[in-house]
Write a protein that holds these residues in place. Structure first.
Motif, PDB file in Angstrom:
ATOM      1  N   GLY A  94      22.345 -95.161  23.280  1.00  0.00           N
ATOM      2  CA  GLY A  94      22.372 -96.395  24.060  1.00  0.00           C
ATOM      3  C   GLY A  94      23.705 -97.103  23.985  1.00  0.00           C
ATOM      4  N   ALA A 246      20.225-102.694  27.090  1.00  0.00           N
ATOM      5  CA  ALA A 246      18.788-102.735  26.792  1.00  0.00           C
ATOM      6  C   ALA A 246      18.082-101.526  27.384  1.00  0.00           C
ATOM      7  CB  ALA A 246      18.175-104.025  27.318  1.00  0.00           C
ATOM      8  N   SER A 249      19.146 -98.155  25.489  1.00  0.00           N
ATOM      9  CA  SER A 249      18.613 -97.998  24.134  1.00  0.00           C
ATOM     10  C   SER A 249      17.126 -97.690  24.123  1.00  0.00           C
ATOM     11  CB  SER A 249      18.873 -99.269  23.319  1.00  0.00           C
ATOM     12  OG  SER A 249      18.169-100.369  23.871  1.00  0.00           O
ATOM     13  N   ALA A 250      16.415 -98.029  25.208  1.00  0.00           N
ATOM     14  CA  ALA A 250      14.963 -97.828  25.258  1.00  0.00           C
ATOM     15  C   ALA A 250      14.548 -96.993  26.461  1.00  0.00           C
ATOM     16  CB  ALA A 250      14.251 -99.183  25.294  1.00  0.00           C
ATOM     17  N   GLN A 292      11.459-101.037  18.352  1.00  0.00           N
ATOM     18  CA  GLN A 292      12.411-100.839  19.457  1.00  0.00           C
ATOM     19  C   GLN A 292      12.988-102.165  19.927  1.00  0.00           C
ATOM     20  OE1 GLN A 292      13.406 -97.686  21.291  1.00  0.00           O
ATOM     21  NE2 GLN A 292      14.914 -99.303  21.521  1.00  0.00           N
ATOM     22  N   THR A 296      16.991-103.021  19.889  1.00  0.00           N
ATOM     23  CA  THR A 296      17.724-103.470  21.075  1.00  0.00           C
ATOM     24  C   THR A 296      18.370-104.825  20.830  1.00  0.00           C
ATOM     25  OG1 THR A 296      16.212-102.235  22.508  1.00  0.00           O
ATOM     26  CG2 THR A 296      17.520-103.980  23.521  1.00  0.00           C
ATOM     27  N   PRO A 434      13.582-104.863  26.322  1.00  0.00           N
ATOM     28  CA  PRO A 434      13.212-103.452  26.503  1.00  0.00           C
ATOM     29  C   PRO A 434      11.841-103.323  27.145  1.00  0.00           C
ATOM     30  CG  PRO A 434      14.080-103.828  24.295  1.00  0.00           C
ATOM     31  CD  PRO A 434      13.924-105.177  24.938  1.00  0.00           C
TER      32      PRO A 434
END
Length: 588
Positions: A94, A246, A249-250, A292, A296, A434
């Motif tokens: 991410g 965001a 990363s997810a 998560q 983030t 996220p």
């Protein structure tokens, strides 16, 4: 003899006037309350989703007969094999992909600022923006696979490969494939957001004039951009950057198609736990969603800290009076990088198309031995339901989002109050938080309230992601409307509703069509909201494409990816063509 003017109206005229005033009042009231409705629509689902994922994560899940708070979900999460690798893969892919997309965007802007080539590059990168993430991942996977287009182009004359090599891409354990896919998909978005900021009349004119002044003072173009333009431009790119970070990363679609499976990224693992037949794993999935969210948030804080560090380190460089920093070398490198990116994307799309029509295709042949339409014919026989769902959900959510956006923007002009920074932040809320975190909670909530309306649940979750894009697409065009037209209409007695429908909307015909096309493209590409809110019962082109990309024939996967790309492209083509006939007919 003077006769007093008759100010009395007949009964019919009075009734007509009262009805007109009633409509005006209703329209004005609707417009006035629309920003509050927008805030509620975005805040309540996200916050309730976050709360609803926190409760199961700490053990409170009445649907599973668990009503005692505790940390059992987190305990199960910590004991998951490979959790450290999942976290590391999510964080590194991410952050690195966002950083690369940002740096590449800055280099292109700096190299071509105040040049006609910048508009040409914008037109070249714009089609990439409408390609759904899943389709882009499939195309990249076909390109970098051991038997993909890269290997075929250099074999056997350069590589001496007569058989497909044992490559590590895609599905590499280091996340290189994920980083590549995310970077190529998010860089055009960030570039177009920057160009949208520069398109603002006052700001764009100011920055270009300052850049020209710097050039007149002897600064080289790229140095002038970083010293004069970037400090004023970057604050307006912070929220888009946060949205990209965001998402990256997810993300689920791209890591699911390009990433490793043992272990996968944290987001992919959470989806697998949530969809497992063992419902108790949903407690663990909720704990993973909370983790998560923390990861983030940590990346966003890290990015902000990086901003402060860069500002301290580069403060002297901005004011030291130095006119160049190897500008010609950097400009040449940027031109080469731009060509490589465009070539990579073009080659990936060509490879995807070839796989969709390929018959027998032996490695290392560059082209298939025969071209067939059999894969399209077979796919179309099974595609009617996913295609209907895709189009129906897309049109419903987009039309609702466009309507609400127009009313909110009209509220700005009727109340003469610009949207506050808080509201502007809330518009980005579904993009910054996220999606895997609040969607889990939202799905828990939807299942408690009504588990029988899967279609409406999917449409509502799509709306949360379509609405920010349509608002950002229309806001600049609406605010640039010449107010003199509305003033003239008002002076002639036109009501606010007539001014809105008969004066403003015709002027916004082309921007509205573009916003509709963008909204449809966003809805067509939604995978995780469709999967979670629909409970696997609502199939769309995107969900089918992701499923087929993990185990089905390459040719069938390529067909679904091609359909994924064609649908939004048709929308943008119509948005480009229809205004020409509209204005041509108006002139006639």
């Amino acid at each position: 003899m003077n006769v007093a003017p008759n100010n009395h109206k007949t009964g019919k005229e009075a009734d007509t006037a009262s009805v007109a005033n009633y409509r005006v009042d209703n329209f004005t009231r609707l417009v006035t309350y629309s920003p509050r409705f927008l805030l509620m629509l975005l805040i309540l689902p996200v916050l309730s989703g976050l709360v609803s994922v926190l409760l199961p994560a700490f053990g409170w899940a009445p649907a599973l007969e668990q009503t005692r708070f505790g940390v059992q979900g987190f305990m199960a999460l910590w004991q998951t094999p490979g959790l450290t690798q999942m976290i590391g893969l999510s964080v590194t892919s991410g952050f690195i992909s966002t950083l690369l997309a940002f740096l590449m965007t800055l280099m292109i802007l700096a190299a071509f600022f105040n040049s006609v080539w910048l508009n040409r590059i914008e037109r070249l990168f714009s089609p990439i923006l409408v390609i759904p993430h899943a389709a882009a991942a499939i195309a990249v996977g076909f390109l970098i696979a051991p038997s993909g287009m890269f290997s075929r182009l250099i074999s056997p004359w350069l590589s001496n490969w007569e058989l497909a090599p044992q490559g590590i891409l895609p599905h590499d354990a280091y996340g290189i494939s994920i980083i590549l896919g995310l970077t190529l998909k998010e860089m055009p978005f960030l570039l177009l957001m920057a160009l949208g900021v520069l398109a603002q009349p006052e700001l764009g004119k100011k920055l270009r004039q300052q850049h020209k002044v710097a050039l007149n003072l002897g600064y080289y173009p790229m140095t002038a951009f970083f010293k004069v333009v970037l400090p004023n431009l970057y604050p307006l790119l912070r929220l888009p950057l946060f949205a990209i970070l965001a998402y990256a990363s997810a993300s689920v679609e791209i890591p699911l198609i390009l990433g490793p499976n043992t272990p996968p990224t944290l987001a992919v693992a959470i989806v697998q736990w949530f969809n497992d037949v063992d419902l108790n794993l949903r407690i663990k999935a909720s704990a993973g969603a909370v983790l998560q969210l923390v990861l983030t948030a940590g990346l966003l804080v890290l990015w902000l800290a990086g901003e402060k560090l860069v500002k301290v380190l580069c403060n002297n460089s901005i004011t030291n009076g130095r006119r160049k920093y190897h500008d010609k070398v950097w400009q040449t490198a940027t031109i080469g990088l731009t060509i490589v990116i465009l070539g990579f994307v073009l080659l990936a799309l060509i490879g995807l198309f070839l796989w969709s029509v390929a018959g027998y295709w032996r490695f290392p042949a560059t082209l298939p031995e025969q071209f067939v339409l059999l894969h399209f014919q077979n796919s179309f026989m099974q595609m009617s339901t996913p295609l209907f769902n895709t189009l129906t959900i897309g049109f419903i959510t987009t039309l609702f989002a466009i309507t609400l956006t127009l009313l909110c923007l009209e509220s700005e002009q009727l109340t003469t109050k610009a949207i506050s920074p808080f509201t502007h932040l809330i518009i980005y809320l579904p993009l910054i938080v996220p999606s895997i975190a609040f969607l889990f909670g939202l799905v828990w909530l939807q299942q408690l309230l009504n588990n029988q309306t899967a279609f409406l649940n999917v449409a509502f979750t799509h709306l949360l992601f379509v609405l920010p894009y349509t608002f950002l697409s229309l806001s600049s065009s609406y605010r640039r409307l010449d107010p003199r037209f509305a003033n003239v209409a008002a002076s002639l007695g036109a009501t606010p509703s007539k001014i809105f429908f008969q004066v403003k909307l015709p002027q916004l015909f082309a921007p509205i069509l573009i916003a509709v096309a963008l909204g449809l493209a966003v809805s067509f590409g939604q995978y995780l909201p469709t999967l979670l809110a629909g409970g696997g019962r609502i199939a769309t082109i995107t969900t089918e494409a992701v499923t087929l990309a993990n185990g089905a024939s390459r040719r069938t996967s390529a067909v679904y990816a091609m359909i994924q790309m064609v649908l939004p492209l048709i929308g943008f083509a119509l948005a480009w063509i229809l205004p020409k006939y509209w204005f041509k007919g108006a002139k006639a």
